[in-house]
Every structure is written in structure tokens, then in C-alpha cells.
Design a protein around this motif. Structure first.
Motif, PDB file in Angstrom:
ATOM      1  N   GLN A 162     -46.336 -16.831   8.286  1.00  0.00           N
ATOM      2  CA  GLN A 162     -45.267 -15.847   8.075  1.00  0.00           C
ATOM      3  C   GLN A 162     -44.683 -16.317   6.657  1.00  0.00           C
ATOM      4  OE1 GLN A 162     -44.608 -12.781  10.158  1.00  0.00           O
ATOM      5  NE2 GLN A 162     -46.522 -13.807  10.360  1.00  0.00           N
ATOM      6  N   GLY A 163     -45.073 -17.408   6.096  1.00  0.00           N
ATOM      7  CA  GLY A 163     -44.247 -17.990   4.853  1.00  0.00           C
ATOM      8  C   GLY A 163     -43.780 -19.204   5.094  1.00  0.00           C
ATOM      9  N   TYR A 164     -42.538 -19.553   4.302  1.00  0.00           N
ATOM     10  CA  TYR A 164     -42.000 -20.954   4.305  1.00  0.00           C
ATOM     11  C   TYR A 164     -40.577 -20.828   4.987  1.00  0.00           C
ATOM     12  CZ  TYR A 164     -46.014 -22.011   1.280  1.00  0.00           C
ATOM     13  OH  TYR A 164     -47.421 -22.115   0.890  1.00  0.00           O
ATOM     14  N   LEU A 165     -40.017 -22.079   5.344  1.00  0.00           N
ATOM     15  CA  LEU A 165     -38.806 -22.057   5.683  1.00  0.00           C
ATOM     16  C   LEU A 165     -37.872 -21.762   4.685  1.00  0.00           C
ATOM     17  CD1 LEU A 165     -38.335 -25.647   7.620  1.00  0.00           C
ATOM     18  CD2 LEU A 165     -37.729 -23.258   8.499  1.00  0.00           C
ATOM     19  N   ASP A 166     -38.230 -22.303   3.168  1.00  0.00           N
ATOM     20  CA  ASP A 166     -37.707 -21.647   2.081  1.00  0.00           C
ATOM     21  C   ASP A 166     -37.993 -20.242   1.541  1.00  0.00           C
ATOM     22  OD1 ASP A 166     -36.496 -21.356  -0.716  1.00  0.00           O
ATOM     23  OD2 ASP A 166     -37.076 -23.375  -1.111  1.00  0.00           O
ATOM     24  N   PRO A 167     -37.266 -19.318   1.744  1.00  0.00           N
ATOM     25  CA  PRO A 167     -37.489 -17.844   1.155  1.00  0.00           C
ATOM     26  C   PRO A 167     -38.100 -17.726   0.073  1.00  0.00           C
ATOM     27  CG  PRO A 167     -35.409 -18.007   2.434  1.00  0.00           C
ATOM     28  CD  PRO A 167     -35.692 -19.398   2.087  1.00  0.00           C
ATOM     29  N   ALA A 168     -37.546 -18.785  -1.196  1.00  0.00           N
ATOM     30  CA  ALA A 168     -38.010 -18.585  -2.323  1.00  0.00           C
ATOM     31  C   ALA A 168     -39.386 -19.094  -2.517  1.00  0.00           C
ATOM     32  CB  ALA A 168     -37.234 -19.652  -3.340  1.00  0.00           C
ATOM     33  N   GLN A 169     -39.931 -19.906  -1.787  1.00  0.00           N
ATOM     34  CA  GLN A 169     -41.232 -20.384  -1.544  1.00  0.00           C
ATOM     35  C   GLN A 169     -42.104 -19.296  -1.200  1.00  0.00           C
ATOM     36  OE1 GLN A 169     -40.793 -24.085   0.582  1.00  0.00           O
ATOM     37  NE2 GLN A 169     -40.547 -25.173  -1.238  1.00  0.00           N
ATOM     38  N   THR A 170     -41.698 -18.556   0.031  1.00  0.00           N
ATOM     39  CA  THR A 170     -42.426 -17.432   0.488  1.00  0.00           C
ATOM     40  C   THR A 170     -42.822 -16.444  -0.477  1.00  0.00           C
ATOM     41  OG1 THR A 170     -41.414 -18.061   2.547  1.00  0.00           O
ATOM     42  CG2 THR A 170     -42.646 -15.778   2.456  1.00  0.00           C
ATOM     43  N   ALA A 171     -41.612 -16.046  -1.295  1.00  0.00           N
ATOM     44  CA  ALA A 171     -41.808 -15.057  -2.293  1.00  0.00           C
ATOM     45  C   ALA A 171     -42.755 -15.519  -3.341  1.00  0.00           C
ATOM     46  CB  ALA A 171     -40.323 -14.711  -2.959  1.00  0.00           C
ATOM     47  N   ALA A 172     -42.764 -16.706  -3.627  1.00  0.00           N
ATOM     48  CA  ALA A 172     -43.710 -17.146  -4.762  1.00  0.00           C
ATOM     49  C   ALA A 172     -45.156 -17.084  -4.308  1.00  0.00           C
ATOM     50  CB  ALA A 172     -43.149 -18.383  -5.221  1.00  0.00           C
ATOM     51  N   VAL A 173     -45.340 -17.163  -2.998  1.00  0.00           N
ATOM     52  CA  VAL A 173     -46.634 -17.296  -2.677  1.00  0.00           C
ATOM     53  C   VAL A 173     -47.544 -16.060  -2.130  1.00  0.00           C
ATOM     54  CG1 VAL A 173     -46.564 -17.976  -0.172  1.00  0.00           C
ATOM     55  CG2 VAL A 173     -48.265 -19.205  -1.318  1.00  0.00           C
TER      56      VAL A 173
END
Length: 506
Positions: A356-367
């Protein structure tokens, strides 16, 4: 996948999968460890009692519980109990220490932390105290226990985030990867289907259960109803007696494990290492084609290799019915439901097994890209038959005088050199070239140390283009590896050899 396994694979949650399997084959073993046996019914019943004990301590649905435990029956019971409650669990590799563990506890905001006490000479309870961890309890031999009648209903949906796994952190702080029961069941289902296993098989868990491969493997056992031998500490030849005693049919873990089995076989080439073994399987690191051929030839079993990552535990997998060429040179095919898109050479993924992504929303947006595909950072291409070929990583491409060089291509050739036991190729900073090609090798047992001139002559004869030839050679006793699937830590090689003498001349 057979009909029973397919039906079980539709379970919405991990706990429901455990419950269904226990109903089908209650008395069959799921885990074997030393002289201990845990059945599928035992897994269900004992996990419920542990869940009640945790509930009495304040663990509720959504409570974050971190655990740093070795591969033991108790660890699987604790994890199953947390799945029964619907807690969010954050497994931590047991070899990690204050820096990595402290980061994971802070970032996950863990309210409880299960540790093994003193394990293999290290006091995990004392570390938890240093880190100010909350809700610390030891869970090596004794687990909390209580009356299951006090428990709330088990979770009904498998789409909530209930798992926080941690990337290896080889280049920076680890990332907290968010998974659901559904994504883990999807990964395990794909693995089981690709390997063509049956209820008559006996597997082995030789890697830390805290690795995402642990959940993958448990799902596979639940789907097909066969047992696995669990190793708290795995080493050869020490583990051979237990592998033989239980009649293990499938083993592995990663490329490093294949090499360990091969080395043990070469100690006694006159007898089959494990008489019942028919399949080695794994992933997590590139597989040199020569290693595949050596395993098949000398161990007398099949070898199927796959491609996965913490963010997507099962992406592709070789199948026993693939051709030898595909098994040697590819990572297998993606299962139904896994979409692979290659953009400018980079592999991107979309499907149920994707996190679902990462704990850090910025990392999720980047991936994730605009179409919802996860960017892996890995380079490769699909063949006409749909098999995936990995050619390296974006950060593992060496750019020498403006030319892109694949480290993996050189490594695959180095693995065929009789004097090389293992090899890693890295790019090192160089004023004239931008980067120079450095080969770091382990000497093969009994062989003379290789020389740069000898290796470059060997690579030229193998057809490697001159601009890709290594300009520097380092011979080491052992390549640095992580503690899970024994991946080579190339950043440590760059740190160690990135300063100092210039390129050599072969």
C-alpha cells in the motif's frame, strides 16, 4: 493450484486462512522443529489462547505490536495470534541492533515490543530498555495465554494495513512498507502455484521468519497443507541431519543458500546430499546461470528462482516445468494478476501483491507513477514467452565515459571463472572516467588468488566488450552480506574501496 488450495486462497484474512486449513487437516503438521511438532489445529487453538493473553495485556485491533524474534514455533504462534486480534504487526529481523530497531519502533509508534531476551549472546531486553520501548515482553519460550472466549470477533476484511515490514536500509534509513493480509496472501498464493508443490512435500524455513518471505511461506503451507522444518539457526553441515530426518523435498532461500548446498555436496560428491530433495527455490538476489547448471548437475534436483522485494513479495517465479534455458537465464513469469510494465528499462508493477506504500506519505508518492504502478528501481525486460530477465538496478549501472555498463552482466561471467567463489562488481568514482569498474571477488576454495590480468583475459575470451572490463580487482575473504537472504551489500564495497588507489592496468 488445486481446487482446495484455490478455495483457501480466497480467504479474506490470514486468520481465516488458518481457521479453514485447521478445519480441513487438523492433525497434519505445519511446523517441525527439533523434536517438536505443531499441527494445523494446534496453530489455530494455541494462537487463540495467545491472542487472549495479549488481549488481557491491552492489545486490540489496530494496536501496533513490534516483534524481533528468531525463527521458532513460538514466533509463528505470536504472529498468528496478532492476526487473530487484527493488530498491526511490525516484524524486525533479529540481527538488527539499536540503530535499526530504534528507528523501526519510533516510526511505527509501536505500543508493544516482543523480544527473545538474551539470544545468541545479545541482550534484546536490555536494548529495548535503552531505546525506551513500550510494552516490552519476552516471547522466546513462554507466550501470554488466556481464555479465547473473551476475544472480540476476528477481523473480517483483509484490506486494512496490518503489517509494517522494513526494507534493508542498505543505502539510507529503512522504509516502513505497508501490507495487508490480502497482499500477503496474494504473494504466498503466487509462490505456491509457481512451485507446483503438493500436500506430500516437506519444506524448510532457513531464513528469518521476520522477513516478508516468512509470511509468504506460511501462506503456502496453509494453502497446500504440508509442513516445513523451521531453523532457528541455519548452517551447513549442521542442519543436514534434520533436513534428512524429516525428508525435506524443497529447500532454499536465496542464491547464497544454493551456493551453501552446492559446497556441502562437493564435500561428499559420492552421495546425494539430501536424498529426498527434489527442488531448490528462492529469490532475493541475482542468480548466475552457471550456478543453476551446477546445482542441477551436482545436487540432482531442480532449481527455480524468482524475483520479489519487500514491497512486492512475489513478482515472478520460475516453475519446475519451465525449460532449462528459462530457469537458468530468467526470473520466471509473473502470475495472473501481476502486471509488469517496462518504462525506459525500469520494471514497474501493479497487482494485488503490491504494498500500500510506505509509512512516509512522501515516499509513497515518489514510488508510484501516475497509473498506479510501483517503480522498482530494477532494470530488465520481458521475453517473448513472458519470462522476466533482470539486467541490474538503476543505481547499479556503472557509467564509464558516458557508456552504461551492467554490473550484473560482468558478475554472471565472473561466476564462471574456476578461481572465483563469488563476485560483486561496483562503480567507483574516477576523475577521468566518471566511474571505473571494480570487481570484488572471493577466491574459490583451493584456488590461487585471481589476478586482474587473468580475469580480464578470461572476460575478453568470454566475449565481454573491452569498455566493460574491470580496471580494478579486490580479493576479499568474504563479501559483506545482510542477515536475511544474504544479499551482498554493495554500498559497503563502495565505502571501503571508493577512496584510495586509482585504476590498475591489467
Amino acid at each position: 493450484m488445486d481446487e482446495t488450495a484455490h478455495a483457501l486462497g480466497t480467504a479474506p484474512t490470514l486468520w481465516e486462512l488458518i481457521r479453514r486449513r485447521a478445519g480441513l487437516t487438523p492433525d497434519r503438521p505445519v511446523l517441525l522443529q527439533g523434536d517438536r511438532v505443531l499441527t494445523f489445529a494446534g496453530l489455530r487453538d494455541r494462537a487463540e489462547r495467545v491472542a487472549a493473553g495479549l488481549h488481557a495485556r491491552g492489545v486490540r485491533p489496530g494496536t501496533v505490536v513490534a516483534w524481533q524474534l528468531p525463527t521458532r514455533i513460538e514466533t509463528v504462534l505470536l504472529s498468528a495470534a496478532l492476526a487473530r486480534i487484527g493488530a498491526v504487526q511490525s516484524p524486525i529481523i533479529p540481527f538488527h541492533r539499536d540503530r535499526e530497531v530504534g528507528f523501526a519502533l519510533r516510526e511505527s509508534k509501536a505500543e508493544f515490543f516482543a523480544v527473545p531476551g538474551e539470544w545468541r549472546g545479545f541482550d534484546h531486553t536490555a536494548m529495548a530498555g535503552r531505546l525506551g520501548a513500550r510494552g516490552v515482553f519476552e516471547a522466546y519460550d513462554d507466550l501470554p495465554s488466556g481464555d479465547p472466549s473473551v476475544l472480540p470477533p476476528p477481523p473480517a476484511a483483509g484490506t486494512d494495513v496490518r503489517w509494517i515490514y522494513w526494507t534493508s536500509g542498505t543505502t539510507s534509513d529503512p522504509k516502513g512498507v505497508l501490507h495487508t493480509d490480502r497482499s500477503l496472501i496474494a504473494g504466498g498464493s503466487c509462490l505456491a502455484h509457481a512451485l507446483r508443490l503438493t500436500a506430500d512435500d516437506v519444506g524448510s524455513i532457513a531464513f528469518p521468519f521476520a522477513h516478508i518471505g516468512g509470511a509468504d511461506y506460511l501462506v503456502m503451507l496453509l494453502l497446500y497443507g504440508f509442513p516445513a522444518v523451521a531453523f532457528e539457526k541455519f548452517a551447513l553441515p549442521d542442519a543436514l541431519d534434520e533436513l534428512r530426518a524429516h525428508g525435506v523435498t524443497t529447500a532454499g532461500g536465496s542464491t547464497a543458500f544454493y551456493s551453501m548446498f552446492l559446497a556441502a555436496q562437493r564435500e561428499r560428491p559420492d552421495r546425494k546430499l539430501i536424498p529426498t530433495l527434489r527442488l531448490l527455490a528462492g529469490g532475493g538476489a541475482p542468480k548466475p546461470p552457471e550456478l543453476y547448471h551446477a546445482v542441477v548437475r551436482e545436487l540432482g534436483c531442480r532449481l527455480t528462482h524468482g524475483y520479489g522485494m519487500t514491497e512486492v513479495p512475489m513478482i515472478t517465479m520460475g516453475s519446475p516445468d519451465d525449460t532449462p534455458e528459462n530457469l537458468a537465464t530468467t526470473e520466471g513469469r509473473p502470475p495472473p494478476g501481476m502486471e509488469i510494465r517496462v518504462v525506459d528499462g525500469e520494471i514497474r508493477l501493479r497487482g494485488e501483491a503490491v504494498c500500500q506504500g510506505y509509512l512516509d506519505p512522501a515516499q509513497t508518492a515518489a514510488v508510484f507513477d501516475a497509473d498506479g504502478f510501483l517503480r522498482t528501481g530494477d532494470l530488465g525486460h520481458l521475453t517473448g514467452s513472458g519470462h522476466l530477465v533482470l539486467t541490474g538496478r538503476l543505481k547499479d549501472v556503472i557509467i564509464r565515459k558516458g557508456e552504461n555498463i551492467s554490473a550484473q552482466e560482468i558478475e554472471d561471467l565472473l561466476h564462471t571463472h574456476p578461481g572465483v567463489g563469488d563476485a560483486a562488481v561496483v562503480g567507483l568514482p574516477d576523475e577521468a572516467r566518471g566511474e571505473l569498474v571494480c570487481a570484488v571477488v572471493e577466491r574459490a576454495p583451493g584456488a590461487e588468488p585471481p589476478t586482474l590480468a587473468g580475469l580480464t583475459a578470461f572476460l575478453r575470451a568470454a566475449g565481454l566488450a573491452p569498455y566493460k572490463l574491470p580496471e580494478r580487482l579486490e580479493v576479499v575473504t568474504e563479501l559483506p552480506r545482510n542477515d536475511t537472504l544474504r544479499k551482498v551489500l554493495k554500498y559497503r564495497l563502495r565505502e571501503r574501496f571508493g577512496q584510495g588507489r586509482p585504476a590498475e592496468r591489467p
